[in-house]
Design a protein around this motif. Sequence first.
Motif, short mmCIF file in Angstrom:
data_model
loop_
_atom_site.label_atom_id
_atom_site.label_comp_id
_atom_site.label_asym_id
_atom_site.label_seq_id
_atom_site.Cartn_x
_atom_site.Cartn_y
_atom_site.Cartn_z
N ARG A 382 8.70 39.06 -95.85
CA ARG A 382 9.79 39.17 -94.90
C ARG A 382 9.58 38.32 -93.66
NH1 ARG A 382 11.54 45.58 -95.15
NH2 ARG A 382 11.65 45.70 -97.43
N MET A 383 8.46 37.63 -93.61
CA MET A 383 8.18 36.76 -92.46
C MET A 383 8.22 35.31 -92.90
SD MET A 383 5.03 38.96 -90.79
CE MET A 383 4.76 37.83 -89.42
N SER A 384 8.73 34.44 -92.04
CA SER A 384 8.69 33.01 -92.33
C SER A 384 7.26 32.51 -92.23
CB SER A 384 9.58 32.24 -91.36
OG SER A 384 9.00 32.27 -90.06
N VAL A 385 7.01 31.34 -92.76
CA VAL A 385 5.67 30.75 -92.68
C VAL A 385 5.24 30.58 -91.23
CG1 VAL A 385 4.34 28.66 -93.17
CG2 VAL A 385 5.82 29.65 -94.94
N GLY A 386 6.18 30.16 -90.39
CA GLY A 386 5.87 30.01 -88.97
C GLY A 386 5.46 31.33 -88.34
N GLN A 387 6.14 32.41 -88.69
CA GLN A 387 5.78 33.72 -88.15
C GLN A 387 4.42 34.17 -88.67
OE1 GLN A 387 9.36 35.66 -89.57
NE2 GLN A 387 10.13 35.93 -87.48
N ILE A 388 4.14 33.91 -89.95
CA ILE A 388 2.86 34.31 -90.54
C ILE A 388 1.70 33.58 -89.88
CG2 ILE A 388 1.48 34.14 -92.65
CD1 ILE A 388 4.12 34.64 -94.21
N VAL A 389 1.82 32.25 -89.79
CA VAL A 389 0.73 31.46 -89.22
C VAL A 389 0.60 31.70 -87.71
CG1 VAL A 389 -0.14 29.10 -88.85
CG2 VAL A 389 0.97 29.71 -91.03
N LEU A 408 1.29 24.14 -82.35
CA LEU A 408 0.00 24.52 -82.92
C LEU A 408 0.15 24.90 -84.40
CD1 LEU A 408 -1.43 26.69 -80.00
CD2 LEU A 408 -2.17 24.40 -80.69
N ILE A 409 1.25 25.59 -84.73
CA ILE A 409 1.51 25.95 -86.12
C ILE A 409 1.71 24.70 -86.97
CG2 ILE A 409 3.15 27.09 -87.67
CD1 ILE A 409 3.72 29.04 -85.28
N ALA A 410 2.47 23.75 -86.45
CA ALA A 410 2.71 22.50 -87.17
C ALA A 410 1.40 21.75 -87.40
CB ALA A 410 3.70 21.63 -86.38
N GLN A 411 0.52 21.75 -86.40
CA GLN A 411 -0.77 21.08 -86.55
C GLN A 411 -1.62 21.74 -87.63
OE1 GLN A 411 -2.36 21.27 -82.58
NE2 GLN A 411 -1.13 19.55 -81.82
N ALA A 412 -1.61 23.08 -87.66
CA ALA A 412 -2.39 23.81 -88.67
C ALA A 412 -1.85 23.54 -90.07
CB ALA A 412 -2.38 25.30 -88.37
N LEU A 413 -0.54 23.52 -90.23
CA LEU A 413 0.05 23.25 -91.54
C LEU A 413 -0.26 21.83 -91.99
CD1 LEU A 413 3.53 25.00 -91.09
CD2 LEU A 413 1.63 25.78 -92.51
N ALA A 422 7.60 23.30 -93.11
CA ALA A 422 7.43 24.47 -93.97
C ALA A 422 7.46 25.77 -93.18
CB ALA A 422 6.12 24.37 -94.74
N GLN A 423 7.25 25.69 -91.86
CA GLN A 423 7.23 26.92 -91.07
C GLN A 423 8.60 27.59 -91.00
OE1 GLN A 423 6.43 26.24 -86.73
NE2 GLN A 423 6.36 24.09 -87.33
N ASN A 424 9.63 26.90 -91.42
CA ASN A 424 10.97 27.49 -91.42
C ASN A 424 11.31 28.16 -92.75
OD1 ASN A 424 11.53 26.43 -88.79
ND2 ASN A 424 11.90 24.43 -89.73
#
Length: 546
Positions: A382-389, A408-413, A422-424
């Motif tokens: 139920r969480m987007s990748v951005g919310q998870i990371v 920071l999330i984009a850098q980790a991905l 992908a965070q969306n």
Amino acid sequence: MKPTDSTPLVEVTDLAVSFGRGAGEVKAVRSVSFTIRRGETFAFVGESGSGKSVTALSILQLLPYPFAWHPAGSIKVNGKEFLGAASDTLRQIRGDRISMVFQEPMTSLNPLHTIERQVNEVLFLHKGLSHAASRDRTLDLLKMVGLQDAERRLGAYPHQLSGGQRQRVMIAMALANEPDLLIADEPTTAVDVTIQAQLLKLLRELQRRLGMAVLLITHDLGIVGKMAERVAVMKDGVIVEHGVTREVFSNPRHPYTQMLLAAEPKGEPLRPAADAAPVMAGTDIKVHFPLKAGVFGGTVGYVKAVDGVTLTVREGHTIGVVGESGSGKTTLGLALIRLIKSQGAIRFDGMDLQGKGFRAIRPLRRQMQVVFQDPYGSLSPRMSVGQIVGEGLEIHGIGATYDARRTLIAQALTEVGLDPEAQNRYPHEFSGGQRQRIAIARAMVLKPKFIVLDEPTSALDMSVQAQIVDLLRELQRRHRLAYLFISHDLKVVRALASEVIVMRDGKVVETGSAEAIFDRPQQAYTRALMAAAFELEAVETGVVRT
């Protein structure tokens, strides 16, 4: 038409399977044809999403109709058309003439029913046996599949059995009515290497005794070489190559088959510097779970899940922990990062963790992370990748603004090989390997020093395993990470770990450098582990069953 010895047990012709209709139609299987002869083992291999399981489930008509449908094709069982058969016909065949063993027995068995009741159900439905007769038959089946203390296990529930024991129960259920065909969908993926060898030996013996055919679905080529007379290689819903197993393995014609045979974890583990600082150290770690009994729930004994383990993991260092299911590997990892209570000294980055409360430990959590075995189960759907990371960033107050955290999330991905966009998206939109990269990104975004890797590759295809191993090694090189790598796949351990601990029944059986453990094991238990693992490796390299 009455079947004869020359009639194929199963004959599939030009089978197509689609999910959805119209613009949203996904063509999962396209124009697949094959036969399964009586008494033989036929294997499907290929990566996740190739169509292996969908094809097998089509034989039993177990796909979710009408969302899943068959635009074309024919499935004949004993010479009779089975595709589109009436419900009564399907019920007569399922679990009686054709049975199935699934990958994860814990989710396939009913947690609310005893083992006896679950095996009995098959006998009641198809044989109409009395309670006494079905109990006797159930006991015979459990003994036949090698379940120890079978009579005592009749009243047990699935959670009271180990992974290997649960899989034996599943096999007993599937064989209750002595089927003509057993469909085995990744039957050994979730168990350790010694149990895997036992289950494969059991299946071969039962196949010879009952004269049944086996349709084996797996991504493990060693198992195919050991078990199957013929093999079909699937990719993107199409069979790209098929034939006698020995010939396909020794002379693969299709580039995809060649890639599968070459795909395995390679490379050497990183060697920590001689002066590398200790990151995580445990001394005489013990985790004992009390056994309660009596009206007042008094303690009558203890399960010694971890019993006196000592280890030190340094910067840039990987310790591999191997052993059978129930040996205490995962419990040890959880104890070190204080997710379960333990006795013994635990020091992280020079600080004593034992005795510290939740508030004192919380600031250190960002530096101690864990990546679990099942990437789908460990990610919230139920969480987007951005919310998870990004969840950890919010908890620890990292990133002053929403945009800063998104960066920071984009850098980790990006670091784990995923598109920042992908965070969306949501976990179900990704493959197993991609989901595991998301789980690794969730750990890496916090810049940890120590990561517990709990079977992070066991649920993945061989080619994806190799990619994840390369990624973990590169992240370790870049950030001097300390890993505790828990696995039953000794080839993966050998590619990542410079030091290995062998555990059994909560104790350390043997420990030392990876070279010493793999090439010169001293203890009988370690030698048995190595023999079970590398027998399959020898099969993959060309020594297949005659």
